[in-house]
Design a protein around this motif. Structure first.
Motif, PDB file in Angstrom:
ATOM      1  N   GLU B 294       0.987  -1.358  -0.033  1.00 23.57           N
ATOM      2  CA  GLU B 294      -0.135   0.156   0.048  1.00 23.57           C
ATOM      3  C   GLU B 294       0.881   1.212  -0.080  1.00 23.57           C
ATOM      4  OE1 GLU B 294      -3.579  -0.262   2.190  1.00 23.57           O
ATOM      5  OE2 GLU B 294      -2.922  -1.949   3.074  1.00 23.57           O
ATOM      6  N   ASN B 295       1.454   1.580  -1.083  1.00 21.93           N
ATOM      7  CA  ASN B 295       2.645   2.636  -1.121  1.00 21.93           C
ATOM      8  C   ASN B 295       1.863   3.788  -2.108  1.00 21.93           C
ATOM      9  OD1 ASN B 295       4.595   3.916  -1.854  1.00 21.93           O
ATOM     10  ND2 ASN B 295       6.125   2.323  -1.626  1.00 21.93           N
ATOM     11  N   GLU B 296       1.980   4.690  -1.567  1.00 24.33           N
ATOM     12  CA  GLU B 296       1.166   5.837  -2.483  1.00 24.33           C
ATOM     13  C   GLU B 296       1.996   6.176  -3.780  1.00 24.33           C
ATOM     14  OE1 GLU B 296       0.938   9.365  -0.137  1.00 24.33           O
ATOM     15  OE2 GLU B 296       2.990   9.151   0.788  1.00 24.33           O
ATOM     16  N   HIS B 297       3.259   5.858  -3.793  1.00 23.70           N
ATOM     17  CA  HIS B 297       4.289   6.213  -4.900  1.00 23.70           C
ATOM     18  C   HIS B 297       3.668   5.125  -6.224  1.00 23.70           C
ATOM     19  CE1 HIS B 297       5.903   9.198  -2.939  1.00 23.70           C
ATOM     20  NE2 HIS B 297       6.647   8.384  -1.911  1.00 23.70           N
ATOM     21  N   VAL B 298       3.248   3.960  -5.809  1.00 20.99           N
ATOM     22  CA  VAL B 298       3.430   2.910  -6.563  1.00 20.99           C
ATOM     23  C   VAL B 298       1.758   2.994  -7.359  1.00 20.99           C
ATOM     24  CG1 VAL B 298       3.516   0.624  -7.394  1.00 20.99           C
ATOM     25  CG2 VAL B 298       4.951   1.446  -5.542  1.00 20.99           C
ATOM     26  N   GLU B 299       1.684   3.261  -8.409  1.00 15.63           N
ATOM     27  CA  GLU B 299       0.325   3.451  -9.236  1.00 15.63           C
ATOM     28  C   GLU B 299      -0.123   1.951  -9.376  1.00 15.63           C
ATOM     29  OE1 GLU B 299       1.009   6.004 -12.564  1.00 15.63           O
ATOM     30  OE2 GLU B 299       1.797   7.535 -11.200  1.00 15.63           O
ATOM     31  N   GLU B 300       0.545   1.132 -10.183  1.00 21.97           N
ATOM     32  CA  GLU B 300       0.002  -0.232 -10.265  1.00 21.97           C
ATOM     33  C   GLU B 300       0.516  -0.979  -9.331  1.00 21.97           C
ATOM     34  OE1 GLU B 300       0.992  -1.568 -14.158  1.00 21.97           O
ATOM     35  OE2 GLU B 300       1.329   0.332 -14.968  1.00 21.97           O
ATOM     36  N   PRO B 301      -0.245  -1.768  -8.721  1.00 15.88           N
ATOM     37  CA  PRO B 301       0.239  -2.611  -7.624  1.00 15.88           C
ATOM     38  C   PRO B 301       1.403  -3.635  -7.999  1.00 15.88           C
ATOM     39  CG  PRO B 301      -2.065  -3.317  -8.136  1.00 15.88           C
ATOM     40  CD  PRO B 301      -1.658  -2.058  -8.758  1.00 15.88           C
ATOM     41  N   VAL B 302       2.410  -3.659  -7.235  1.00 17.89           N
ATOM     42  CA  VAL B 302       3.518  -4.462  -7.730  1.00 17.89           C
ATOM     43  C   VAL B 302       3.210  -6.079  -7.639  1.00 17.89           C
ATOM     44  CG1 VAL B 302       5.775  -5.028  -7.013  1.00 17.89           C
ATOM     45  CG2 VAL B 302       5.277  -2.704  -7.133  1.00 17.89           C
ATOM     46  N   SER B 303       3.326  -6.757  -8.577  1.00 14.33           N
ATOM     47  CA  SER B 303       2.947  -8.208  -8.378  1.00 14.33           C
ATOM     48  C   SER B 303       3.668  -8.745  -7.280  1.00 14.33           C
ATOM     49  CB  SER B 303       3.342  -9.061  -9.582  1.00 14.33           C
ATOM     50  OG  SER B 303       4.861  -9.088  -9.571  1.00 14.33           O
ATOM     51  N   VAL B 304       2.901  -9.575  -6.399  1.00 14.05           N
ATOM     52  CA  VAL B 304       3.515  -9.880  -5.079  1.00 14.05           C
ATOM     53  C   VAL B 304       3.680 -11.595  -5.184  1.00 14.05           C
ATOM     54  CG1 VAL B 304       2.305  -8.366  -3.715  1.00 14.05           C
ATOM     55  CG2 VAL B 304       1.194 -10.487  -4.293  1.00 14.05           C
ATOM     56  N   GLY B 305       4.569 -11.917  -4.262  1.00  9.98           N
ATOM     57  CA  GLY B 305       4.592 -13.345  -4.266  1.00  9.98           C
ATOM     58  C   GLY B 305       5.910 -13.718  -3.587  1.00  9.98           C
ATOM     59  N   SER B 306       6.666 -14.831  -3.595  1.00 14.25           N
ATOM     60  CA  SER B 306       7.581 -15.591  -2.941  1.00 14.25           C
ATOM     61  C   SER B 306       8.991 -14.871  -3.250  1.00 14.25           C
ATOM     62  CB  SER B 306       7.765 -17.077  -3.169  1.00 14.25           C
ATOM     63  OG  SER B 306       8.718 -17.681  -2.935  1.00 14.25           O
ATOM     64  N   VAL B 307       9.641 -14.504  -2.272  1.00  9.42           N
ATOM     65  CA  VAL B 307      10.861 -13.596  -2.700  1.00  9.42           C
ATOM     66  C   VAL B 307      12.091 -14.460  -2.247  1.00  9.42           C
ATOM     67  CG1 VAL B 307      10.149 -11.601  -3.112  1.00  9.42           C
ATOM     68  CG2 VAL B 307      10.456 -12.110  -0.802  1.00  9.42           C
ATOM     69  N   ALA B 308      11.664 -15.642  -1.418  1.00  7.54           N
ATOM     70  CA  ALA B 308      12.893 -16.189  -0.677  1.00  7.54           C
ATOM     71  C   ALA B 308      12.329 -17.702  -0.263  1.00  7.54           C
ATOM     72  CB  ALA B 308      13.629 -15.461   0.510  1.00  7.54           C
ATOM     73  N   GLY B 309      13.196 -18.565  -0.149  1.00  8.50           N
ATOM     74  CA  GLY B 309      12.610 -19.976   0.098  1.00  8.50           C
ATOM     75  C   GLY B 309      13.696 -20.952   0.599  1.00  8.50           C
ATOM     76  N   GLY B 310      13.593 -21.903   1.137  1.00  7.96           N
ATOM     77  CA  GLY B 310      14.539 -22.920   1.500  1.00  7.96           C
ATOM     78  C   GLY B 310      13.981 -23.918   2.363  1.00  7.96           C
ATOM     79  N   GLY B 311      14.981 -24.714   3.018  1.00  6.36           N
ATOM     80  CA  GLY B 311      14.549 -25.825   3.936  1.00  6.36           C
ATOM     81  C   GLY B 311      15.839 -26.654   4.051  1.00  6.36           C
ATOM     82  N   ARG B 312      15.282 -27.782   4.668  1.00  4.36           N
ATOM     83  CA  ARG B 312      16.604 -28.564   5.004  1.00  4.36           C
ATOM     84  C   ARG B 312      16.457 -29.825   4.002  1.00  4.36           C
ATOM     85  NH1 ARG B 312      18.153 -31.495  10.942  1.00  4.36           N
ATOM     86  NH2 ARG B 312      19.187 -33.301   9.974  1.00  4.36           N
ATOM     87  N   TYR B 313      17.732 -30.110   3.421  1.00  2.00           N
ATOM     88  CA  TYR B 313      17.632 -31.434   2.497  1.00  2.00           C
ATOM     89  C   TYR B 313      18.723 -32.220   2.732  1.00  2.00           C
ATOM     90  CZ  TYR B 313      20.679 -28.010   0.402  1.00  2.00           C
ATOM     91  OH  TYR B 313      21.705 -27.161   0.092  1.00  2.00           O
ATOM     92  N   ASP B 314      18.619 -33.214   3.510  1.00  2.00           N
ATOM     93  CA  ASP B 314      19.700 -34.214   4.119  1.00  2.00           C
ATOM     94  C   ASP B 314      20.398 -35.251   2.888  1.00  2.00           C
ATOM     95  OD1 ASP B 314      19.500 -32.809   6.193  1.00  2.00           O
ATOM     96  OD2 ASP B 314      18.544 -34.346   7.342  1.00  2.00           O
ATOM     97  N   GLY B 315      19.583 -35.556   1.794  1.00  2.00           N
ATOM     98  CA  GLY B 315      20.025 -36.564   0.979  1.00  2.00           C
ATOM     99  C   GLY B 315      20.882 -36.173  -0.086  1.00  2.00           C
ATOM    100  N   LEU B 316      20.971 -35.012  -0.417  1.00  2.00           N
ATOM    101  CA  LEU B 316      21.488 -34.460  -1.884  1.00  2.00           C
ATOM    102  C   LEU B 316      22.917 -34.842  -1.835  1.00  2.00           C
ATOM    103  CD1 LEU B 316      20.635 -33.504  -4.597  1.00  2.00           C
ATOM    104  CD2 LEU B 316      20.861 -31.520  -3.616  1.00  2.00           C
ATOM    105  N   VAL B 317      23.788 -34.440  -0.780  1.00  2.00           N
ATOM    106  CA  VAL B 317      25.175 -34.677  -1.009  1.00  2.00           C
ATOM    107  C   VAL B 317      25.702 -36.166  -0.932  1.00  2.00           C
ATOM    108  CG1 VAL B 317      27.496 -34.259   0.343  1.00  2.00           C
ATOM    109  CG2 VAL B 317      25.563 -32.323   0.446  1.00  2.00           C
ATOM    110  N   GLY B 318      24.579 -36.933  -0.316  1.00  2.00           N
ATOM    111  CA  GLY B 318      24.933 -38.600  -0.054  1.00  2.00           C
ATOM    112  C   GLY B 318      24.658 -39.080  -1.736  1.00  2.00           C
ATOM    113  N   MET B 319      23.996 -38.381  -2.395  1.00  2.00           N
ATOM    114  CA  MET B 319      23.650 -38.851  -3.796  1.00  2.00           C
ATOM    115  C   MET B 319      25.202 -38.915  -4.550  1.00  2.00           C
ATOM    116  SD  MET B 319      20.281 -37.235  -5.036  1.00  2.00           S
ATOM    117  CE  MET B 319      20.153 -38.256  -6.566  1.00  2.00           C
ATOM    118  N   PHE B 320      26.274 -38.054  -4.132  1.00  2.00           N
ATOM    119  CA  PHE B 320      27.489 -38.014  -4.663  1.00  2.00           C
ATOM    120  C   PHE B 320      28.402 -38.623  -3.803  1.00  2.00           C
ATOM    121  CE2 PHE B 320      25.202 -34.033  -6.248  1.00  2.00           C
ATOM    122  CZ  PHE B 320      25.574 -34.011  -7.515  1.00  2.00           C
TER     123      PHE B 320
END
Lengths: 454, 454
Positions: B294-320
């Motif tokens: 809700e920014n008065e300077h922004v005329e069209e609302p900026v598209s919103v959504g995911s900007v960061a993500g992640g998590g725990r993954y224990d199996g990947l290094v083991g594949m190598f």
């Protein structure tokens, strides 16, 4: 670097390695790379340059016909439907494409990026380039190269300059047929590695030049000097009659006047043997060469050679222009990979311990069950903008925490134990002197800032 | 962006464009990108992270079998003899390869690089990732994401967290057969874009789940909250009987305790509908979402959504790893492209003028034939570390030089004319106020430094 794990195991049969000619950069290598990047980028910024970036791959046709024989070294992408693509081979051609596409004719920009060549084994990465439009600003580029090499303290160096027009004029007055200019120029280009005798046999034997013409070239290419050499060549009975050579010498004289104003003529050598490999140069060319190190810390002498080069190329942007209009460009390319390996070798030899993080404070605890106290304190430090770390174990031993400080070069440790929590203080330890002082919690941030002041 | 010059001309028949899905970054775009990079890198450094880099391409077999169906989006290089190569598809798999190759199990590193996907049209570039080994340090990553999003002032946001084990436990107690866990998980992943009704029909219609099981899932996935929700679910008669769910909820409770110490629970939401697309996650997962601006300077609302993500993954290094040993990893990826386009749109809307250089002083002359004076003065400024520029024309008009200062946001002009040269002074002009003062030449550098002090 290339571990070959699992090749003999039943379960995982692949080879664990990076592709040929590539390498990973671990934290230590990155710390060296970033130190070099910082010096180079500051210099470009000091000179008011802007930065641009282009994609890692281009349409295949954008690169076609720009590199002559070297085209065989271009990495193509597989045809998976859609456009045919290739990895960029240098930054000059994508940049010329960028200029033509955006109809830009006046520019002062730098570009830092990796380029890809199917060379064996040299993977040339991380090229810096700066481009200027105007002719006399080749002096500005030489000043930049001079500043960067001085800032990086790579040792003594010389920047050789010449002009393609002087070379071509010289070939003409020596009796080289027009059709042989480029190939004889390639032979001259070898003079930094091969003695004149061998270059002469190549000219005469392989390239069919008359021995007399070769000998005349031989006299010119051993010349190098400064303003007085330019003046002398301007009086040379043969060279002064050649229009191209005269133009080139006139511009070279002007260049030396600018370099005198910049106070850098001491490291500049007008060198008639400098030819540069690439075909696209049309005027002034230059190359910075490191001289043999005499550094007591370095046991094996660091391999010396060219660390920067560039010149004027007026035709390239025109190759992308529908009307073939020429855009004058002069560009410099800094050989960051070579600089990087010199810095790396030198660092190794000096035994200097390089920090790979910028952490200022380690948050530590002397007893068990104090994870919450560490988390709370570190959060306060982060929020105050202080670079802080803690060990990612629930109950690390104090000794282990202090060793970590020493290993990583962290100057301060902020220790909270049960007593400190009860007293509302934090024990601030100077890792080098091992001195410890209790600081009231509310004064901790200020005290840390005070201690870290330069 | 994509000019199509020359397509109809006889001489140059190629299309002048960048490959589909790619773009150039001009100086303005780069200035925005660097501003975002700076905030993100400072945050990583504040948290004591090291940086690494891996090659842009990997052996094809390194990427094989890591991305499931998405493998079709990998760019392969053409077979030109030698190794079969592919452009990296993300930074996680090369990083796992790096860990396995160097036998590293304890790491806190970040990696900034472009990744390549034959997606249409999303070219995901410039991913930042940070990896920690230890379990409880997922809290540290959420703190980092919180700091970065706050520093960049992107507007209000929420960081959703969940755990793959809670999801799997939930599926089990709802009556989803084991074989359908992953595909039902993919359906749940769509809930941020599609209403529950549609997701439910997909589960029942396409994926053959019983309507009762779907309805039970429907009740759970609408739940979101904080510590009290975790406590409530730990009492849930069904979920509390499931081993996986109980483990996940226990860890989630601990995570919230850490987040409370970091003081960031206000922006964290434990959300049972969060599933994350990628298969390789094994524990806690998280995703940061921007809320409607809700920014008065922004005329069209900026598209919103995911900007960061992640998590725990224990199996990947083991594949190598030849013996398949697991290495616990938690990683965060910052969506720099999305952040970049939000910053770009916002800047455009605000009308703020962005500087593309850091030049502090323009060296100018008011009369002709003073190029030498400009070159000499600018050289003195460069040598004193001052960022200075001059126009690359022999005799530019003073007005043009002053306009350049205004266009480029250069705060000071140092003017040398014939009178100033005779008097041994330089006229220092404040570009904003147009005030001019004569400064003795030897005091110029100090005066410039004084004026530029923050």
């Amino acid at each position: 670097m290339k571990a070959q794990l699992g090749a003999d195991e039943g379960k995982h049969k692949f080879v664990l390695k990076t592709p040929k000619g590539t390498r990973d950069f671990g934290p230590k290598e990155m710390a060296i790379r970033e130190r070099a990047f910082k010096a180079i980028i500051s210099c470009f910024k000091r000179h008011g340059a802007e930065v641009i970036d282009t994609p890692v791959f281009e349409l295949k046709e954008t690169l076609t016909g720009k590199y002559g024989e070297d085209s065989k070294l271009i990495y193509d992408l597989k045809d998976q439907g859609g456009e045919l693509l290739s990895l960029r081979y240098d930054l000059t051609v994508p940049f010329a494409r960028y200029l033509a596409m955006n109809k830009i004719t006046n520019i002062k920009r730098y570009h830092i990026a990796k380029v890809y060549r199917r060379d064996n084994p040299a993977m040339t990465r991380g090229r810096y380039r700066e481009f200027y439009q105007c002719d006399f600003d080749i002096a500005g580029q030489l000043k930049i190269v001079h500043e960067i090499l001085s800032d990086l303290q790579l040792g003594d160096f010389v920047i050789k300059v010449n002009d393609r027009r002087i070379l071509d004029g010289m070939f003409a007055v020596c009796g080289v047929p027009d059709s042989k200019f480029r190939t004889i120029c390639s032979s001259v280009d070898k003079l930094d590695k091969v003695p004149w005798d061998e270059v002469r046999s190549e000219m005469v034997g392989e390239k069919g030049l008359s021995p007399e013409a070769a000998d005349r070239i031989g006299e010119y290419v051993q010349l190098h000097g400064g303003l007085e050499l330019i003046e002398w060549l301007l009086q040379d009975p043969k060279l002064s009659q050649n229009k191209l050579a005269k133009e080139g010498l006139g511009d070279m004289k002007l260049l030396f006047e600018y370099l005198t104003l910049f106070g850098i003529t001491g490291k500049i050598s007008f060198d008639l043997s400098l030819a540069r490999g690439l075909d696209y140069y049309t005027g002034v060319i230059f190359e910075a060469v490191l001289l043999q190190q005499e550094n007591e810390h370095v046991e094996e002498p660091v391999s010396v050679g060219s660390v920067a080069g560039g010149g004027r190329y007026d035709g390239l942007v025109g190759m992308f222009d529908p009307k073939g209009r020429k855009v004058p460009c002069v560009g410099v390319s800094i050989g960051i990979e070579r600089i990087f390996s010199i810095l790396e070798q030198r660092l190794e030899a000096s035994g200097e311990k390089l920090r790979t993080t910028e952490t200022q404070v380690l948050v530590a605890t002397p007893q068990k069950h104090l994870l919450a106290a560490r988390l709370k304190l570190i959060s306060e430090l982060w929020d105050a903008g202080i670079k802080a770390e803690m060990l990612y174990k629930k109950d690390p031993k104090l000794l282990k925490q202090l060793h970590y400080c020493e290993d990583m070069g962290i100057p301060l440790a902020a220790i909270v134990g049960e007593q400190e929590l009860a007293d509302g203080v934090v024990k601030l330890r100077d890792v080098a002197t091992r001195e410890e002082v209790d600081i009231p919690r509310e004064k901790l941030v200020d005290e840390i800032r005070r201690r870290l002041e330069p």
